[in-house]
Design a protein around this motif. Structure first.
Motif, PDB file in Angstrom:
ATOM      1  N   ASP A  33       0.829  -1.207   0.000  1.00 12.63           N
ATOM      2  CA  ASP A  33       0.000   0.000   0.000  1.00 12.63           C
ATOM      3  C   ASP A  33       0.864   1.258   0.000  1.00 12.63           C
ATOM      4  O   ASP A  33       0.535   2.244  -0.666  1.00 12.63           O
ATOM      5  N   ASP A  34       1.964   1.225   0.749  1.00 12.83           N
ATOM      6  CA  ASP A  34       2.835   2.402   0.822  1.00 12.83           C
ATOM      7  C   ASP A  34       3.520   2.680  -0.513  1.00 12.83           C
ATOM      8  O   ASP A  34       3.648   3.830  -0.931  1.00 12.83           O
ATOM      9  N   PRO A  37       8.701   7.464   2.287  1.00 11.96           N
ATOM     10  CA  PRO A  37       7.942   6.937   3.432  1.00 11.96           C
ATOM     11  C   PRO A  37       6.610   7.662   3.625  1.00 11.96           C
ATOM     12  O   PRO A  37       6.557   8.888   3.678  1.00 11.96           O
ATOM     13  N   LYS A  38       5.526   6.873   3.745  1.00 17.60           N
ATOM     14  CA  LYS A  38       4.178   7.446   3.878  1.00 17.60           C
ATOM     15  C   LYS A  38       3.802   7.735   5.332  1.00 17.60           C
ATOM     16  O   LYS A  38       2.902   8.503   5.589  1.00 17.60           O
ATOM     17  N   ILE A  62      11.409   9.723  11.065  1.00 14.22           N
ATOM     18  CA  ILE A  62      10.899   8.639  11.911  1.00 14.22           C
ATOM     19  C   ILE A  62       9.479   8.302  11.468  1.00 14.22           C
ATOM     20  O   ILE A  62       8.640   9.196  11.296  1.00 14.22           O
ATOM     21  N   THR A  63       9.221   7.000  11.256  1.00 19.98           N
ATOM     22  CA  THR A  63       7.904   6.539  10.831  1.00 19.98           C
ATOM     23  C   THR A  63       7.227   5.762  11.960  1.00 19.98           C
ATOM     24  O   THR A  63       7.872   5.331  12.913  1.00 19.98           O
ATOM     25  N   GLU A  64       5.933   5.581  11.813  1.00 19.41           N
ATOM     26  CA  GLU A  64       5.177   4.755  12.763  1.00 19.41           C
ATOM     27  C   GLU A  64       4.206   3.874  11.984  1.00 19.41           C
ATOM     28  O   GLU A  64       3.436   4.366  11.159  1.00 19.41           O
ATOM     29  N   ILE A 112      13.157   0.270   7.724  1.00 18.09           N
ATOM     30  CA  ILE A 112      14.012   1.455   7.613  1.00 18.09           C
ATOM     31  C   ILE A 112      14.178   1.769   6.133  1.00 18.09           C
ATOM     32  O   ILE A 112      14.102   0.881   5.281  1.00 18.09           O
ATOM     33  N   TYR A 113      14.375   3.055   5.831  1.00 17.95           N
ATOM     34  CA  TYR A 113      14.551   3.489   4.448  1.00 17.95           C
ATOM     35  C   TYR A 113      15.939   4.090   4.277  1.00 17.95           C
ATOM     36  O   TYR A 113      16.367   4.934   5.082  1.00 17.95           O
TER      37      TYR A 113
END
Length: 383
Positions: free
Chosen positions: A49-50, A125-126, A167-169, A180-181
């Motif tokens: 989906d991302d 990153p979404k 930082i993503t969640e 991680i990207y």
């Protein structure tokens, strides 16, 4: 009319409630097991989906980077743009890594390498909750909130030091590992280039050490409006000798091929736990019936029909099942967020379990009913 089940339950109320709580904990675990499966299905689709690609192009005769090893040339992303149906394309590199958290604990993560200046900027990153996406081709990293890093922290991966810029969640791999990207060039170096020690050893053995770091694990593409993904996929397969999957096919691979065994395992545990819960309810009702067998004999002696005695036992069993289900829900919702991987509790699953428990309770009550019907009224006189 006096409700015999109500009178009997209130007579041993504490024992009845404690028993229902015990069975409820088992049912709570059943709900958690269902939630773990739902979480696995959700995790398997997060990355798809991302990224939001229409086509996944991977090595011939493979199922793609999430199911097995896949290596193709990076420049394929440029070749694909000749196709009039393809709007944009981008190369991706995936790799499992171990990262040391600020607490000094090694955590397994899933690395996604993409070109921050590439054709499909939507791969960025979404789920950012702090900081920004990658802007440079080297030494920047976006990490998951689960890892405990803060902005501008330094992380050593391979030969180099990376700076946390975002930082993503909620970004996880199909296996539930934090994502991680990094830039595509950094990901290629991490995956395809040898360490200095390996290079020295190989040279000492007289081996060629020039590794090809222009490989990727997949190329993804988005299509122009009106294009049929299946037709475009067939064209690429015919001329490029590659495996091509539509978004829906890749979703099926993840939910069926990748997590199928784990889902069957969870399903077996769920069936066993439901069976154990049913057996426990049957044993409890049977024991409760034995404890009041003399009272049941007196009831039969004074002319109380078997229907009334059967109704009492079935009402007690159903009450026990309903209370156990309520306690199970409370227990499951109290602990679901303590699990390391995603647990998704859904109302339809709870209602399905409720129906199963009602049927199981009715069947379980038959043991007590059988014993009550066989009770001899003369036992009430024997003392």
């Amino acid at each position: 009319m006096i409700n015999l089940a109500y009178k009997d339950i209130t007579h041993s109320f504490v024992k009845f409630i404690v028993t229902a709580m015990g069975v409820g904990m088992l049912l709570g675990i059943v709900l958690i097991m269902m939630g773990v499966y739902r979480g696995m299905v959700t995790d398997a689709q997060v990355m798809l989906d991302d990224i939001g690609a229409d086509l996944w192009i991977v090595q011939e005769d493979t199922l793609g980077p999430f199911a097995e090893s896949s290596r193709i040339h990076e420049d394929l992303k440029n070749t694909l743009r000749v196709n009039p149906d393809i709007d944009k394309s981008a190369a991706l590199a995936f790799l499992n890594l171990q990262v040391k958290t600020p607490e000094g604990v090694m955590r397994r993560v899933y690395s996604v390498g993409y070109d921050p200046h590439g054709d499909i900027s939507a791969i960025n990153p979404k789920r950012l909750v702090d900081g920004r996406a990658l802007e440079k081709s080297h030494y920047e990293i976006v990490v998951s909130k689960k890892l405990g890093f803060s902005l501008n922290d330094k992380i050593k991966l391979g030969r180099n030091i990376y700076t946390v810029v975002g930082i993503t969640e909620g970004a996880v791999s199909s296996g539930g590992d934090p994502v991680i990207y990094v830039s595509l060039k950094d990901a290629q170096e991490l995956q395809f280039l040898y360490s200095n020690a390996r290079i020295r050893n190989d040279r000492a053995r007289g081996m060629k050490v020039d590794a090809d770091n222009h490989l990727v694990n997949a190329v993804v593409a988005t299509l122009k409006g009106g294009s049929d993904p299946d037709d475009v996929a067939k064209t690429i397969r015919r001329w490029k000798h590659l495996s091509v999957y539509t978004a829906e096919q890749q979703r099926n691979i993840l939910t069926k091929n990748v997590i199928e065994t784990a889902s069957k395992q969870i399903g077996m545990f769920t069936v066993i736990l439901v069976g154990v819960s049913s057996i426990i309810i049957a044993l409890i009702i049977y024991t409760m019936t034995l404890e009041k067998i003399k009272e049941i004999s007196i009831m039969k002696l004074v002319g109380l029909p078997n229907f009334m005695i059967t109704k009492m036992i079935m009402q007690e069993t159903l009450t026990l099942g309903v209370l156990a289900f309520i306690f199970g829900n409370l227990f499951a919702h109290a602990i679901w967020d303590k699990f390391p991987k995603r647990v998704v509790l859904q109302i339809p699953d709870a209602w399905a379990l409720f129906g199963i428990i009602i049927v199981a309770s009715i069947l379980a009550s038959l043991f007590g009913v059988y014993k009550a019907i066989k009770a001899d009224p003369r036992a009430a006189i024997g003392g």
